[in-house]
Write a protein that holds these residues in place. Sequence first.
Motif, short mmCIF file in Angstrom:
data_model
loop_
_atom_site.label_atom_id
_atom_site.label_comp_id
_atom_site.label_asym_id
_atom_site.label_seq_id
_atom_site.Cartn_x
_atom_site.Cartn_y
_atom_site.Cartn_z
N GLY A 1 0.77 -1.55 0.03
CA GLY A 1 0.34 -0.13 0.27
C GLY A 1 1.06 0.80 -0.38
N GLY A 2 2.18 1.14 -0.04
CA GLY A 2 2.88 2.46 0.35
C GLY A 2 3.99 2.81 -1.05
N VAL A 3 3.92 1.83 -1.67
CA VAL A 3 4.65 1.73 -2.66
C VAL A 3 4.56 3.37 -3.43
N ALA A 4 3.83 3.93 -3.70
CA ALA A 4 3.63 4.91 -4.49
C ALA A 4 4.01 6.14 -3.45
N ARG A 5 4.20 5.65 -1.98
CA ARG A 5 5.38 7.65 -1.35
C ARG A 5 6.27 6.58 -2.14
N ALA A 6 6.77 5.60 -1.46
CA ALA A 6 8.71 4.83 -1.45
C ALA A 6 8.62 6.04 -3.35
N ARG A 7 8.28 5.56 -4.39
CA ARG A 7 8.10 5.61 -5.64
C ARG A 7 9.24 7.02 -5.83
N GLU A 8 7.97 7.89 -4.35
CA GLU A 8 8.24 9.49 -5.10
C GLU A 8 10.08 10.04 -4.36
N LEU A 9 10.71 9.10 -3.14
CA LEU A 9 11.41 9.44 -2.68
C LEU A 9 12.32 8.63 -3.40
N ALA A 10 12.31 7.60 -4.35
CA ALA A 10 12.94 6.81 -4.84
C ALA A 10 13.47 7.62 -6.14
N LYS A 11 12.47 8.50 -6.58
CA LYS A 11 12.62 9.30 -8.18
C LYS A 11 13.14 10.32 -7.88
N ARG A 12 13.22 11.30 -6.49
CA ARG A 12 13.60 12.34 -5.90
C ARG A 12 14.98 11.87 -5.56
N ILE A 13 15.58 11.14 -5.67
CA ILE A 13 17.10 10.24 -5.58
C ILE A 13 17.59 9.43 -6.46
N ASN A 14 16.58 9.52 -7.68
CA ASN A 14 17.00 8.23 -8.69
C ASN A 14 17.86 6.77 -7.92
N ALA A 15 16.82 6.47 -7.12
CA ALA A 15 17.79 5.18 -6.61
C ALA A 15 16.06 4.39 -7.19
N PRO A 16 16.67 2.71 -6.64
CA PRO A 16 16.02 1.63 -7.00
C PRO A 16 15.01 1.84 -6.45
N LEU A 17 13.91 0.50 -6.63
CA LEU A 17 12.59 0.47 -5.34
C LEU A 17 12.76 -0.85 -4.75
N SER A 18 12.62 -1.12 -3.72
CA SER A 18 12.21 -2.89 -3.58
C SER A 18 11.05 -2.71 -2.17
#
Length: 338
Positions: free
Chosen positions: A183-200
């Motif tokens: 359920g929190g993927v969208a929130r985590a993806r937002e930070l990942a995009k800002r720092i150009n990092a992969p997501l798990s």
Amino acid sequence: MPTTTEPKLISGNANLPLAKSIARRMSLHRGTSLNLVEGRVERFNDGEIFVEVYENVRGEDMFIIQPTSNPANDNLMELLIMADALRRSSAARITAVIPYFGYARQDRRTKARTPISAKLVANMLVEAGIERILTLDLHAAQIQGFFDIPVDNLYASPIFALDVKEKFAGHLDEVMVVSPDVGGVARARELAKRINAPLSIVDKRREKPGEVAEMTVIGDVTGKRCIIVDDMCDTAGTLCKAAEVLLEHGATEVHAYISHGVMSGPAVERVTNSVMKSLVITDSIQPTEAVKNCPNIRILPTAPMFAQSIMNIWHGTSVSSLFETETLEPIYEGQFPG
């Protein structure tokens, strides 16, 4: 248009230090002293709340700063009664600045014969005379639709991104952002995009509320510095367990960035004894002494962002501009020492 030459702030008892910090930031921006409107919030012997505003607020653009954190019911009633007092004193407009919006977890019916308390709270706020809401990282973004008034939902991820870039400078290629649940993927993806990092993702299966039965890591975290991102940390059970699971799957270290540090019950003790290297929270909820003294908890300020948001609302300019790093970075200049 407001008849006053400046917005006016008033605060309940939920997070007075944050309210004072917001007033100081606005004073710096405007070049004139802006103090909280004086008043008193008292309780009768039976627990009833009484509010009195000492200053004239007729025709003023009022901002009530009051998170509805623990004790949620008392702080919510303070907010409602303050709004009623201001409305009956002929304030021109009342905006509720709610850094932490309580009851947000009850945003839908999860089973038969249960309430949607977030909608009930929304109705109460509007009936009290509040005409606009300013909040931070709602548990569910769709709660904005529960209101028939404007709701500005700010995000902590731009602040977190600034801090991550500072703290992990030179190692950003090793960072992986982790959502503690699907359920929190969208929130985590937002930070990942800002720092150009992969997501798990850590997939968890609950047997009942407060208990985690099983956790599975989706994605390869081997050799990564993992950053768990979530909107709130209550008892910290899930968070600490997720950190252990990530290390078991090959992560080199685990950090957490959480918008709201609810920190109930054994949370501080769990974080202190956990495998996490650091837990970063905002001051949306007034931290207890135990939280402030915990060696692996850091607190990021939200006053610069809230102060700018309040001024933008008062001036009638964009609040969403604060979602951009280019806009937020100058506001937070010097806030993240290396």
